[in-house]
Design an enzyme around this catalytic site. Sequence first.
Site, PDB file in Angstrom:
ATOM      1  N   HIS A 122     -14.035  -3.460   8.577  1.00 58.62           N
ATOM      2  CA  HIS A 122     -13.348  -3.186   7.312  1.00 58.62           C
ATOM      3  C   HIS A 122     -13.571  -4.255   6.258  1.00 58.62           C
ATOM      4  O   HIS A 122     -12.856  -4.329   5.267  1.00 58.62           O
ATOM      5  CB  HIS A 122     -11.842  -2.980   7.520  1.00 58.62           C
ATOM      6  CG  HIS A 122     -11.501  -2.011   8.602  1.00 58.62           C
ATOM      7  ND1 HIS A 122     -11.910  -0.698   8.570  1.00 58.62           N
ATOM      8  CD2 HIS A 122     -10.828  -2.163   9.765  1.00 58.62           C
ATOM      9  CE1 HIS A 122     -11.492  -0.091   9.660  1.00 58.62           C
ATOM     10  NE2 HIS A 122     -10.836  -0.954  10.408  1.00 58.62           N
ATOM     11  N   GLU A 166      -9.638   1.364  -5.314  1.00 57.86           N
ATOM     12  CA  GLU A 166     -10.484   1.690  -4.161  1.00 57.86           C
ATOM     13  C   GLU A 166     -10.213   3.112  -3.678  1.00 57.86           C
ATOM     14  O   GLU A 166      -9.051   3.492  -3.504  1.00 57.86           O
ATOM     15  CB  GLU A 166     -10.211   0.705  -3.015  1.00 57.86           C
ATOM     16  CG  GLU A 166     -10.611  -0.727  -3.350  1.00 57.86           C
ATOM     17  CD  GLU A 166     -10.536  -1.667  -2.146  1.00 57.86           C
ATOM     18  OE1 GLU A 166     -11.261  -2.660  -2.149  1.00 57.86           O
ATOM     19  OE2 GLU A 166      -9.741  -1.394  -1.210  1.00 57.86           O
ATOM     20  N   ARG A 186      -6.961  -7.891  -9.372  1.00 61.32           N
ATOM     21  CA  ARG A 186      -7.613  -9.176  -9.640  1.00 61.32           C
ATOM     22  C   ARG A 186      -9.094  -8.932  -9.907  1.00 61.32           C
ATOM     23  O   ARG A 186      -9.567  -7.811  -9.798  1.00 61.32           O
ATOM     24  CB  ARG A 186      -7.496 -10.070  -8.410  1.00 61.32           C
ATOM     25  CG  ARG A 186      -8.068  -9.366  -7.178  1.00 61.32           C
ATOM     26  CD  ARG A 186      -8.126 -10.237  -5.960  1.00 61.32           C
ATOM     27  NE  ARG A 186      -8.048  -9.467  -4.737  1.00 61.32           N
ATOM     28  CZ  ARG A 186      -9.069  -8.893  -4.121  1.00 61.32           C
ATOM     29  NH1 ARG A 186     -10.271  -8.975  -4.632  1.00 61.32           N
ATOM     30  NH2 ARG A 186      -8.901  -8.206  -3.010  1.00 61.32           N
ATOM     31  N   LYS A 240       0.809  -1.220   0.000  1.00 58.65           N
ATOM     32  CA  LYS A 240       0.000   0.000   0.000  1.00 58.65           C
ATOM     33  C   LYS A 240       0.848   1.279   0.000  1.00 58.65           C
ATOM     34  O   LYS A 240       0.444   2.284  -0.585  1.00 58.65           O
ATOM     35  CB  LYS A 240      -0.919   0.025   1.226  1.00 58.65           C
ATOM     36  CG  LYS A 240      -2.004  -1.051   1.222  1.00 58.65           C
ATOM     37  CD  LYS A 240      -2.868  -0.915   2.478  1.00 58.65           C
ATOM     38  CE  LYS A 240      -3.588  -2.181   2.851  1.00 58.65           C
ATOM     39  NZ  LYS A 240      -4.675  -2.546   1.966  1.00 58.65           N
ATOM     40  N   HIS A 282     -16.801   3.917   1.145  1.00 59.44           N
ATOM     41  CA  HIS A 282     -15.855   3.183   0.308  1.00 59.44           C
ATOM     42  C   HIS A 282     -16.474   3.079  -1.077  1.00 59.44           C
ATOM     43  O   HIS A 282     -17.502   2.444  -1.256  1.00 59.44           O
ATOM     44  CB  HIS A 282     -15.619   1.789   0.906  1.00 59.44           C
ATOM     45  CG  HIS A 282     -14.804   0.880   0.030  1.00 59.44           C
ATOM     46  ND1 HIS A 282     -13.622   0.286   0.440  1.00 59.44           N
ATOM     47  CD2 HIS A 282     -15.004   0.436  -1.242  1.00 59.44           C
ATOM     48  CE1 HIS A 282     -13.142  -0.468  -0.539  1.00 59.44           C
ATOM     49  NE2 HIS A 282     -13.966  -0.399  -1.570  1.00 59.44           N
TER      50      HIS A 282
HETATM   51  P1  ADP Z   1      -7.682  -3.869   2.757  1.00 59.94           P
HETATM   52  O1  ADP Z   1      -6.465  -4.137   1.947  1.00 59.94           O
HETATM   53  O2  ADP Z   1      -7.727  -4.682   3.993  1.00 59.94           O
HETATM   54  O3  ADP Z   1      -8.931  -3.927   1.919  1.00 59.94           O
HETATM   55  P2  ADP Z   1      -8.020  -0.982   2.718  1.00 59.94           P
HETATM   56  O4  ADP Z   1      -6.895  -0.045   2.724  1.00 59.94           O
HETATM   57  O5  ADP Z   1      -8.721  -1.161   1.430  1.00 59.94           O
HETATM   58  O6  ADP Z   1      -7.513  -2.369   3.280  1.00 59.94           O
HETATM   59  O7  ADP Z   1      -9.059  -0.528   3.842  1.00 59.94           O
HETATM   60  C1  ADP Z   1     -10.116  -1.366   4.234  1.00 59.94           C
HETATM   61  C2  ADP Z   1     -11.272  -0.520   4.723  1.00 59.94           C
HETATM   62  O8  ADP Z   1     -10.881   0.285   5.838  1.00 59.94           O
HETATM   63  C3  ADP Z   1     -11.827   0.456   3.725  1.00 59.94           C
HETATM   64  O9  ADP Z   1     -12.778  -0.151   2.864  1.00 59.94           O
HETATM   65  C4  ADP Z   1     -12.438   1.531   4.603  1.00 59.94           C
HETATM   66  O10 ADP Z   1     -13.707   1.136   5.077  1.00 59.94           O
HETATM   67  C5  ADP Z   1     -11.517   1.567   5.787  1.00 59.94           C
HETATM   68  N1  ADP Z   1     -10.507   2.612   5.615  1.00 59.94           N
HETATM   69  C6  ADP Z   1      -9.327   2.468   5.009  1.00 59.94           C
HETATM   70  N2  ADP Z   1      -8.637   3.615   4.999  1.00 59.94           N
HETATM   71  C7  ADP Z   1      -9.393   4.526   5.630  1.00 59.94           C
HETATM   72  C8  ADP Z   1      -9.218   5.912   5.986  1.00 59.94           C
HETATM   73  N3  ADP Z   1      -8.110   6.570   5.693  1.00 59.94           N
HETATM   74  N4  ADP Z   1     -10.224   6.529   6.655  1.00 59.94           N
HETATM   75  C9  ADP Z   1     -11.348   5.854   6.996  1.00 59.94           C
HETATM   76  N5  ADP Z   1     -11.553   4.559   6.692  1.00 59.94           N
HETATM   77  C10 ADP Z   1     -10.592   3.896   6.029  1.00 59.94           C
HETATM   78 MG    MG Z   2      -9.336  -2.787   0.341  1.00 56.15          MG
END
Ligand code: ADP
Ligand code: MG
Length: 660
Positions: free
Chosen positions: A235, A275, A297, A116, A208
């Site tokens: 999440h 995303e 993917r 990331k 999201h």
């Molecule tokens: P993963 O790889 O586990 O999917 P993500 O980075 O996509 O991780 O984050 C998963 C979820 O966490 C997101 O869908 C969102 O709901 C929440 N999230 C991630 N980053 C943030 C942020 N900066 N602020 C608020 N919620 C967040």
């Molecule tokens: Mg994610």
Amino acid sequence: MFSKILIANRGEIACRIIKTARRMGVKTVAVYSDADAYALHVKMADEAIHIGPSPASDSYLKMDVIISAAKQSGAQAIHPGYGFLSENPEFAEKVADAGMVFIGPSADAIRMMGLKDQAKRLMEQANVPVVPGYHGDNQDVGFLAKEADKIGYPVLIKARAGGGGKGIRLAKNADEFAQALSSAQSEGKAIFGDGHVLIEKYIINPRHIEVQVFGDTHGNVVHLFERDCSMQRRHQKVIEEAPAPDMPQDVREAMTRAAVTAAKQIKYHSAGTIEFIVDGSGELRKDGFWFMEMNTRLQVEHPVTEAITGQDLVEWQLRVAYGEKLPLFQKEITMQGHAFESRIYAEAPSEDFKPSPGKLIALEFPRNARIDTGVESGDDISPYYDPMIAKITTYGATRAEALESMSESLDKTFCAGTSTNIGFLKRLANNEDFKSGNVDTGLIERNMNGLGNLPEPTLFDLFVAAIIGYRIDLTNPKLGWSLWQKPKLEFEFELEYADSPISFVIAIENNGIFKLQHGGACEAFSKVKIDKDVIHATIKGEMCTAHFLKNEGSIFVKSNTDLYEFKTPDPLDVAASAVGSSDQLIAPMTGTVTKLNVGVGDKISKEDPLIVLEAMKLENILKAPRDGIITEINCAQCDAVSEGAVLITFEKVAGEKEDE
Ligand code: ADP
Ligand code: MG
Ligand code: ADP
């Protein structure tokens, strides 16, 4: 086109890929572990190859074993599905080295987006807005704490290698920082082998929203609009939809443009998802979304995009992998209507969503929805893998229609044998905020009490369980008792529910009305009718329906949203307890007297077996409810008797005390 592909996955996604391949005339090879020897994906594929023991690390993650299986089968390409090896660049390389095609992006693209922090740096270079935060290499605790102060609390700490909502911790203030940091680091290390973290501003009221992108090997990249995946628990996505509710056209354009830019930046081909975390505190804004990560993917929730665009994304993947150009130009891709997807899991919402593996005694789906599943009735939800049972996708001309259709589909889904989240999903689909499109990632957590708790079974559920469990025959509309003067037709029932006994009384009245009394509550049921595995009854003038299933000692009842499992006591004791203590022996059900053990004048003791009554292919021993002397017998061997009929009358032995 390829003539044969191997699918390096299992469950619903393997089955889903096989369907498209078959439609395109492409032969399929499944792989399977010990636990999956009889799995649906194995049955559906043209060929299947065993790749090892049940744990994924010994089978579905074994790159070399899978690659040699593919070579042995003569497959020209490998589809990795999602999860398992799908985002493993080393696997993509090994497939190519073995002279086959990896149906997915290049190993380089996977690598660039795999971490990331690095992905965010790349996106910054491409001028794609990223969530403000620190995504550099310095991992010194003091330094990171200062960065968090600079960003401003609350902050999210994320393991850079994380996925599936794992390795993410919220720190609301500086006091929580050290603890949140160490827990994100250790989860990252334990699950992904990488304790490196990044820190992000925590977006308040976040939504999201993600964009489906698609590239080919000729440098073309398009998008297929967005999906809103704000319905999350810890999440993790629970219900997804497309398009995003209340998405202004200019914001959609800005977001899809940013997504295509991101994909072009890494020369992306195949299906991918960008995303974004979106400020959902008011109207969506062009400057209110930020890149979070890219999933390189096919995504679990791709069916909602297929539903609104009418495209088959797996077909696109096969074509692109074969070297063809994208099937459509951007301007040819349109969307229409609205779609929702629910993920049905074998898990117990009331026990903090604990996975609930086990045998699926029954699994039935509605016909008016798209169902993606890898299991059927009788299959096991194995403890080795993700406990997903199925995905239900519904479509409607409007959002309200599609959501209403989801709610109905969840009601019509009958799944017995394991706990499921079906009731939880249905309550979520009926949540007022969700219905009005007022979504954010905290909605589920805020409403957890109402959504997660299983309500007590209704009197109708109890009634159905008693009728089915005690085999009360409804086929005779008069139920026989009208022949007799005021017979006693109040039966006490006991059922086991959630490991405790529930007792209640059902009174049968002459006009075919059943009255059930339980703990001070009373409900009347009329026009009761059984039709195969469904029972209908009229309650307060309204016709109600319940779906039921009897399996060994269990009766499963679903009268609307939730499925309840009841147990009956030993069936042979049932007859005795239903008759109760009176000076009559009453037929507890319609049946045939196959044995009469006593004659008039006989002295009997409580619990003596008096009559064997065969009903619904089962012998019921009717025992003496008390001590006494027989004064009258109203039936003979081989007689058919109706439920409620008085079979034997007796009187108390002289001088004995009343033993009620
Ligand atoms: P993963 O790889 O586990 O999917 P993500 O980075 O996509 O991780 O984050 C998963 C979820 O966490 C997101 O869908 C969102 O709901 C929440 N999230 C991630 N980053 C943030 C942020 N900066 N602020 C608020 N919620 C967040
Ligand atoms: Mg994610
Ligand atoms: P078995 O397994 O012994 O054959 P079931 O209890 O499963 O018996 O029922 C078999 C059939 O009888 C099913 O089709 C069901 O719809 C029907 N049935 C079940 N209970 C009743 C009842 N109380 N009255 C009438 N029909 C019933």
